[in-house]
Design a protein around this motif. Structure first.
Motif, mmCIF file in Angstrom:
data_model
loop_
_atom_site.group_PDB
_atom_site.id
_atom_site.type_symbol
_atom_site.label_atom_id
_atom_site.label_comp_id
_atom_site.label_asym_id
_atom_site.label_seq_id
_atom_site.Cartn_x
_atom_site.Cartn_y
_atom_site.Cartn_z
ATOM 1 N N GLU A 1 0.965 -1.046 0.082
ATOM 2 C CA GLU A 1 -0.016 0.078 -0.098
ATOM 3 C C GLU A 1 0.957 1.133 0.006
ATOM 4 O OE1 GLU A 1 -2.666 0.108 3.149
ATOM 5 O OE2 GLU A 1 -3.238 2.174 2.776
ATOM 6 N N VAL A 2 0.316 2.269 -0.846
ATOM 7 C CA VAL A 2 1.336 3.544 -0.857
ATOM 8 C C VAL A 2 0.871 4.364 0.208
ATOM 9 C CG1 VAL A 2 1.636 5.469 -2.126
ATOM 10 C CG2 VAL A 2 1.631 3.349 -3.326
ATOM 11 N N GLN A 3 2.016 4.744 1.029
ATOM 12 C CA GLN A 3 1.812 5.740 1.825
ATOM 13 C C GLN A 3 2.266 7.115 1.713
ATOM 14 O OE1 GLN A 3 2.914 3.632 5.614
ATOM 15 N NE2 GLN A 3 0.604 3.304 5.815
ATOM 16 N N LEU A 4 1.651 8.311 1.903
ATOM 17 C CA LEU A 4 2.256 9.428 1.547
ATOM 18 C C LEU A 4 2.221 10.281 3.048
ATOM 19 C CD1 LEU A 4 0.337 10.588 -1.459
ATOM 20 C CD2 LEU A 4 2.630 9.480 -1.295
ATOM 21 N N VAL A 5 3.404 10.592 3.497
ATOM 22 C CA VAL A 5 3.434 11.477 4.745
ATOM 23 C C VAL A 5 3.955 12.848 4.684
ATOM 24 C CG1 VAL A 5 4.479 11.382 6.927
ATOM 25 C CG2 VAL A 5 3.985 9.208 5.711
ATOM 26 N N GLU A 6 3.025 13.470 4.817
ATOM 27 C CA GLU A 6 3.404 15.124 4.981
ATOM 28 C C GLU A 6 4.160 15.661 6.257
ATOM 29 O OE1 GLU A 6 -0.745 15.015 2.815
ATOM 30 O OE2 GLU A 6 0.213 14.191 4.726
ATOM 31 N N CYS A 22 6.793 15.805 1.546
ATOM 32 C CA CYS A 22 5.857 14.692 1.177
ATOM 33 C C CYS A 22 6.834 13.546 0.928
ATOM 34 C CB CYS A 22 5.094 14.863 0.176
ATOM 35 S SG CYS A 22 4.091 13.351 -0.478
ATOM 36 N N ALA A 23 6.773 12.482 1.708
ATOM 37 C CA ALA A 23 7.752 11.335 1.780
ATOM 38 C C ALA A 23 7.045 9.957 1.357
ATOM 39 C CB ALA A 23 8.583 11.118 3.060
ATOM 40 N N SER A 24 7.441 9.413 0.621
ATOM 41 C CA SER A 24 6.996 7.998 0.150
ATOM 42 C C SER A 24 7.961 7.083 -0.610
ATOM 43 C CB SER A 24 5.818 8.229 -0.810
ATOM 44 O OG SER A 24 5.173 6.992 -1.265
ATOM 45 N N SER A 25 7.937 5.889 -0.251
ATOM 46 C CA SER A 25 8.871 4.748 -1.032
ATOM 47 C C SER A 25 8.601 4.863 -2.288
ATOM 48 C CB SER A 25 8.915 3.496 0.010
ATOM 49 O OG SER A 25 7.661 3.005 -0.061
ATOM 50 N N THR A 26 7.622 5.191 -2.945
ATOM 51 C CA THR A 26 7.124 4.726 -4.331
ATOM 52 C C THR A 26 7.473 6.020 -5.167
ATOM 53 O OG1 THR A 26 4.760 4.232 -3.529
ATOM 54 C CG2 THR A 26 5.003 4.731 -5.617
ATOM 55 N N PHE A 27 8.178 6.949 -4.552
ATOM 56 C CA PHE A 27 8.937 7.954 -5.434
ATOM 57 C C PHE A 27 9.983 7.489 -6.214
ATOM 58 C CE2 PHE A 27 5.552 10.408 -4.148
ATOM 59 C CZ PHE A 27 5.480 11.243 -3.127
ATOM 60 N N LYS A 76 15.908 11.120 -1.574
ATOM 61 C CA LYS A 76 15.333 10.965 -0.254
ATOM 62 C C LYS A 76 13.773 10.469 -0.331
ATOM 63 C CE LYS A 76 18.269 14.555 1.676
ATOM 64 N NZ LYS A 76 18.281 15.897 2.565
ATOM 65 N N ASN A 77 13.560 10.221 -1.613
ATOM 66 C CA ASN A 77 12.060 9.618 -1.775
ATOM 67 C C ASN A 77 11.043 10.765 -1.088
ATOM 68 O OD1 ASN A 77 13.164 7.184 -2.425
ATOM 69 N ND2 ASN A 77 12.970 6.355 -0.439
ATOM 70 N N THR A 78 11.369 12.098 -1.694
ATOM 71 C CA THR A 78 10.542 13.078 -1.047
ATOM 72 C C THR A 78 10.151 14.235 -2.238
ATOM 73 O OG1 THR A 78 11.525 12.630 1.114
ATOM 74 C CG2 THR A 78 10.527 14.850 0.785
ATOM 75 N N VAL A 79 9.067 14.744 -1.972
ATOM 76 C CA VAL A 79 8.691 15.854 -3.047
ATOM 77 C C VAL A 79 8.366 17.057 -1.923
ATOM 78 C CG1 VAL A 79 6.993 16.677 -4.513
ATOM 79 C CG2 VAL A 79 7.600 14.376 -4.815
ATOM 80 N N TYR A 80 8.925 18.247 -2.225
ATOM 81 C CA TYR A 80 8.686 19.227 -1.463
ATOM 82 C C TYR A 80 8.022 20.455 -2.208
ATOM 83 C CZ TYR A 80 13.063 17.277 0.472
ATOM 84 O OH TYR A 80 13.903 16.272 1.138
ATOM 85 N N MET A 98 -0.736 11.804 -4.884
ATOM 86 C CA MET A 98 0.156 10.879 -5.835
ATOM 87 C C MET A 98 -0.678 10.169 -6.950
ATOM 88 S SD MET A 98 3.118 8.017 -5.957
ATOM 89 C CE MET A 98 1.841 6.617 -6.194
ATOM 90 N N ALA A 99 -0.525 10.225 -8.146
ATOM 91 C CA ALA A 99 -1.069 9.233 -9.239
ATOM 92 C C ALA A 99 0.081 8.714 -10.038
ATOM 93 C CB ALA A 99 -2.075 10.201 -10.090
ATOM 94 N N ARG A 100 -0.251 7.481 -10.270
ATOM 95 C CA ARG A 100 0.781 6.639 -11.350
ATOM 96 C C ARG A 100 0.312 7.151 -12.746
ATOM 97 N NH1 ARG A 100 3.606 3.063 -8.127
ATOM 98 N NH2 ARG A 100 2.585 2.088 -6.275
#
Length: 126
Positions: A1-6, A22-27, A76-80, A98-100
């Motif tokens: 499951e994708v998790q996004l953490v702000e 915004c951190a996520s392993s999916t990035f 860092k798997n992060t979007v700022y 996020m959208a794939r």
């Protein structure tokens, strides 16, 4: 499951700055578009800024253009989103989503996002 953490929200005076993360392993994999959205009390949610991993394109709402900058750090798997010259009207809960997709950043304007974070509150005092 994708998790996004702000993270990074808080209280700041008008004219000040904040950086939301915004951190996520999916990035680190697949093609995706990440967007920052916000919802102020009593108002509808609106798009703030988006970035595409496929072509590097970005989108900014007119209300934040020239003041906000979106960026990504794959290491860092992060979007700022760097928010400068903040105004009281920027006060809102800010959400990362996020959208794939292989489409560009404008995707977040026209299509639904697949995953959402829980949000972080930004309060700008006058």
């Amino acid at each position: 499951e994708v998790q996004l953490v702000e993270s990074g929200g808080g209280l700041v005076q008008a004219g000040g700055s904040l950086r939301l993360s915004c951190a996520s392993s999916t990035f680190t994999s697949d093609d995706y578009t990440v967007g920052w959205f916000r919802q102020a009390p009593g108002k509808e949610r609106e798009v703030v800024s988006c970035i595409s991993s496929s072509d590097g394109s970005t989108y900014y709402a007119d209300s934040v253009k020239g003041r906000f900058t979106i960026s990504s750090d794959n290491a860092k798997n992060t979007v700022y989103v760097e928010m400068n010259s903040l105004k009281p009207e920027d006060t809102a809960v800010y959400y990362c989503a996020m959208a794939r997709t292989r489409y560009g950043a404008d995707y977040c304007l026209y299509y639904g996002m697949d995953y959402w974070g829980k949000g972080t509150l930004v309060t700008v005092s006058s």
